[in-house]
Every structure is written in C-alpha cells, then in structure tokens.
Design a protein around this motif. Sequence first.
Motif, PDB file in Angstrom:
ATOM      1  N   VAL A 185      -1.040   3.810   6.063  1.00 39.75           N
ATOM      2  CA  VAL A 185      -1.140   5.359   5.477  1.00 39.75           C
ATOM      3  C   VAL A 185      -0.132   6.115   4.017  1.00 39.75           C
ATOM      4  N   THR A 186      -1.629   5.705   3.084  1.00 37.40           N
ATOM      5  CA  THR A 186      -0.731   5.718   1.924  1.00 37.40           C
ATOM      6  C   THR A 186      -1.126   7.041   1.061  1.00 37.40           C
ATOM      7  N   SER A 187      -0.172   7.137   0.078  1.00 41.28           N
ATOM      8  CA  SER A 187      -0.755   8.515  -0.913  1.00 41.28           C
ATOM      9  C   SER A 187      -1.409   7.484  -1.889  1.00 41.28           C
ATOM     10  N   ASN A 188      -1.180   6.816  -2.076  1.00 42.84           N
ATOM     11  CA  ASN A 188      -2.086   5.598  -3.037  1.00 42.84           C
ATOM     12  C   ASN A 188      -3.643   6.237  -2.650  1.00 42.84           C
ATOM     13  N   TYR A 189      -4.761   5.315  -3.408  1.00 39.69           N
ATOM     14  CA  TYR A 189      -6.140   5.429  -3.706  1.00 39.69           C
ATOM     15  C   TYR A 189      -6.473   4.409  -3.110  1.00 39.69           C
ATOM     16  N   GLU A 190      -6.576   4.264  -2.017  1.00 42.40           N
ATOM     17  CA  GLU A 190      -7.691   3.042  -1.721  1.00 42.40           C
ATOM     18  C   GLU A 190      -7.535   1.325  -2.362  1.00 42.40           C
ATOM     19  N   HIS A 191      -8.635   2.003  -3.400  1.00 44.29           N
ATOM     20  CA  HIS A 191      -9.086   1.029  -4.450  1.00 44.29           C
ATOM     21  C   HIS A 191      -8.017   0.453  -4.923  1.00 44.29           C
ATOM     22  N   ARG A 192      -6.485   0.460  -5.301  1.00 44.49           N
ATOM     23  CA  ARG A 192      -4.961   0.349  -5.761  1.00 44.49           C
ATOM     24  C   ARG A 192      -4.581  -0.722  -4.547  1.00 44.49           C
ATOM     25  N   VAL A 193      -4.230   0.045  -3.479  1.00 45.24           N
ATOM     26  CA  VAL A 193      -3.528  -1.323  -2.237  1.00 45.24           C
ATOM     27  C   VAL A 193      -4.467  -2.276  -2.351  1.00 45.24           C
ATOM     28  N   ARG A 194      -5.804  -1.773  -2.575  1.00 45.36           N
ATOM     29  CA  ARG A 194      -7.062  -4.108  -2.566  1.00 45.36           C
ATOM     30  C   ARG A 194      -6.386  -4.276  -3.501  1.00 45.36           C
ATOM     31  N   GLY A 195      -6.156  -4.060  -4.319  1.00 43.87           N
ATOM     32  CA  GLY A 195      -5.930  -4.645  -5.566  1.00 43.87           C
ATOM     33  C   GLY A 195      -4.591  -5.520  -5.969  1.00 43.87           C
ATOM     34  N   ARG A 196      -3.689  -4.582  -4.938  1.00 41.80           N
ATOM     35  CA  ARG A 196      -2.395  -4.826  -4.502  1.00 41.80           C
ATOM     36  C   ARG A 196      -2.187  -6.503  -3.447  1.00 41.80           C
ATOM     37  N   PHE A 197      -3.185  -5.608  -2.453  1.00 43.47           N
ATOM     38  CA  PHE A 197      -3.616  -6.389  -1.456  1.00 43.47           C
ATOM     39  C   PHE A 197      -4.135  -8.151  -1.285  1.00 43.47           C
ATOM     40  N   ALA A 198      -4.698  -7.436  -3.013  1.00 38.96           N
ATOM     41  CA  ALA A 198      -5.391  -8.892  -2.960  1.00 38.96           C
ATOM     42  C   ALA A 198      -4.345  -9.611  -3.608  1.00 38.96           C
ATOM     43  N   ARG A 199      -3.755  -9.013  -4.917  1.00 37.82           N
ATOM     44  CA  ARG A 199      -2.804 -10.036  -5.613  1.00 37.82           C
ATOM     45  C   ARG A 199      -1.445 -10.729  -4.760  1.00 37.82           C
ATOM     46  N   THR A 200      -1.225  -9.623  -3.517  1.00 37.09           N
ATOM     47  CA  THR A 200       0.080 -10.582  -2.804  1.00 37.09           C
ATOM     48  C   THR A 200      -0.257 -11.747  -1.707  1.00 37.09           C
ATOM     49  N   GLY A 201      -1.890 -11.376  -1.344  1.00 32.85           N
ATOM     50  CA  GLY A 201      -2.334 -12.113  -0.488  1.00 32.85           C
ATOM     51  C   GLY A 201      -2.087 -11.014   0.760  1.00 32.85           C
ATOM     52  N   LEU A 202      -1.704 -10.440   1.068  1.00 34.08           N
ATOM     53  CA  LEU A 202      -1.835  -9.699   2.402  1.00 34.08           C
ATOM     54  C   LEU A 202      -3.256  -8.936   2.900  1.00 34.08           C
ATOM     55  N   PRO A 203      -3.420  -9.195   4.286  1.00 30.98           N
ATOM     56  CA  PRO A 203      -5.249  -9.025   4.757  1.00 30.98           C
ATOM     57  C   PRO A 203      -4.829  -7.212   4.780  1.00 30.98           C
ATOM     58  N   VAL A 204      -6.241  -6.450   5.056  1.00 34.66           N
ATOM     59  CA  VAL A 204      -6.506  -5.275   4.215  1.00 34.66           C
ATOM     60  C   VAL A 204      -6.988  -5.035   5.745  1.00 34.66           C
ATOM     61  N   PRO A 205      -6.361  -4.168   6.926  1.00 35.89           N
ATOM     62  CA  PRO A 205      -7.275  -3.392   7.985  1.00 35.89           C
ATOM     63  C   PRO A 205      -8.136  -2.983   8.129  1.00 35.89           C
ATOM     64  N   GLY A 206      -8.636  -2.803   9.080  1.00 33.71           N
ATOM     65  CA  GLY A 206      -9.870  -1.406   9.177  1.00 33.71           C
ATOM     66  C   GLY A 206     -10.323  -0.127   8.554  1.00 33.71           C
ATOM     67  N   VAL A 207      -8.503   0.246   8.991  1.00 33.75           N
ATOM     68  CA  VAL A 207      -8.305   1.715   8.950  1.00 33.75           C
ATOM     69  C   VAL A 207      -7.333   1.730   7.335  1.00 33.75           C
ATOM     70  N   VAL A 208      -7.982   2.192   6.878  1.00 34.34           N
ATOM     71  CA  VAL A 208      -6.612   3.065   5.325  1.00 34.34           C
ATOM     72  C   VAL A 208      -6.721   4.380   5.457  1.00 34.34           C
ATOM     73  N   VAL A 209      -5.860   5.274   5.413  1.00 36.13           N
ATOM     74  CA  VAL A 209      -6.438   6.272   5.016  1.00 36.13           C
ATOM     75  C   VAL A 209      -5.564   7.052   3.619  1.00 36.13           C
ATOM     76  N   ASP A 210      -5.944   6.869   2.763  1.00 38.46           N
ATOM     77  CA  ASP A 210      -5.201   7.175   1.576  1.00 38.46           C
ATOM     78  C   ASP A 210      -5.591   8.643   0.744  1.00 38.46           C
ATOM     79  N   ALA A 211      -5.326   9.303  -0.311  1.00 31.70           N
ATOM     80  CA  ALA A 211      -5.211  10.094  -0.945  1.00 31.70           C
ATOM     81  C   ALA A 211      -6.151  10.466  -0.601  1.00 31.70           C
ATOM     82  N   ALA A 212      -7.349  10.374  -1.001  1.00 35.40           N
ATOM     83  CA  ALA A 212      -8.057  10.982  -1.303  1.00 35.40           C
ATOM     84  C   ALA A 212      -8.976  11.265   0.343  1.00 35.40           C
TER      85      ALA A 212
END
Length: 216
Positions: free
Chosen positions: A110-137
């Motif tokens: 659950v982030t106040s940022n946007y999902e595409h940025r979260v995915r970009g940061r997770f890709a850069r750090t190797g973290l897994p992305v869950p099925g549920v992402v609630v972003d600012a949009a």
Amino acid sequence: MTRERVQSDFGKYVLFDVDGTLIDATDNQRRVWKTWAGRYGLDPDAVHELALRTRPMETFAEVAPDRDPQECLAVLHELEDEDVRSGVYGAFDGASELLSALPPGCWGLVTSNYEHRVRGRFARTGLPVPGVVVDAAAVDEGKPSPVPYLLAAGRLGAEPEDCLVVEDAPSGVESGRRAGMTVWGVNTPGGVDGVHRHFTSLREAVPDILAFVAGG
C-alpha cells in the motif's frame, strides 16, 4: 485499472508501506526535490523539509503559489520516473528475506507512490512483487484516510482485524489504525505515535511479522 480479488486461505495478512519501510529511498527523494526546487529557483533544503510532511500539491501551494500546480506535478513526476530508471536504490536489511518467506496471497503493498515506480524499484533491488498493490492511482483518498488499506484488505479477501500494517510514517500509521488494523512501526529511532508495536529496524521485526502471518 481493474484488479481481480486475490483469494487466500490464510487467516492473517500483512500489508506493507514501500518507501521508508521496504525500500530506502531517502537520498533519492532528497535529490528529486532538490532538482525540482532548482527548476523554480527555490531553497532545496526548505522544499525538501516541507515535502517530507505534506503531499505534493500541498507542497506546491506553499512554496510556489504563483505556479500552475499541474505543471509542478508534471515536472516532479518526470524527475521521479528518471530517478527510478537511473537512481541507486537499496532495500532495507531483512526485506528480501521477509518477502521471500511470505506465502503468496497473504501480503500486499500500500503506497502513496505509483505502481510503475514501485515495480521499477523492486526490480532494481530484487524484491518480489505481490499480487496486490494499491497505489496513488487506485484511490481517491490517500493516507491518512483508511481507504487504501481497506482496499488492499478487500483485494486479499481479508477482514481488517486480521491484517497487520507495517509502516514508518505518521500518515500511514493513522491510515492503518483508522482501517481497524494492527499497526507496527519500523525503521525509526523512536516509535511513531499510534503504533501498537515499535521496531527500530525492519530486520528486528522480521521474526514477529512471520509469526503474525502464521497465526502466532
């Protein structure tokens, strides 16, 4: 964007904030706001200090009241997107171990940022992305409203009382509390007001978060 509800057989769930909780983006945010302030001839330190406490549109109204807020936001978004592509990011100690150990379907972001940025940061750090992402949009009302965390719980098929919120900021803590969830604070020297438990680091909280999800 339409999201399907994730069905899970878990009795307990965990919802994470992103920046400041899982991803250390402090230096990145400072650089982005410094560059943004330079575009408008403003004091970068004063702008960044205000931006830590307010949402972007509120920041613009305070530091650049004579500027078009939509133009200010477009410039900020451009800088943030570029930072995701070229900036250096780090995950907090324990984040990779924790997220990899959580079974799919029992956690979300659950982030106040946007999902595409979260995915970009997770890709850069190797973290897994869950099925549920609630972003600012995804919501009309952001934190400290309870809406983002309630939406995430609904997508997981979870009741609020079965959810643990992991946060680092006052607005997120208030959001989780107003949603009727258990809220733990991490990565702050002193506890954020309103948390049910405080951990000085995410690493310190890992065993307890896993125990919560397991029903311990």
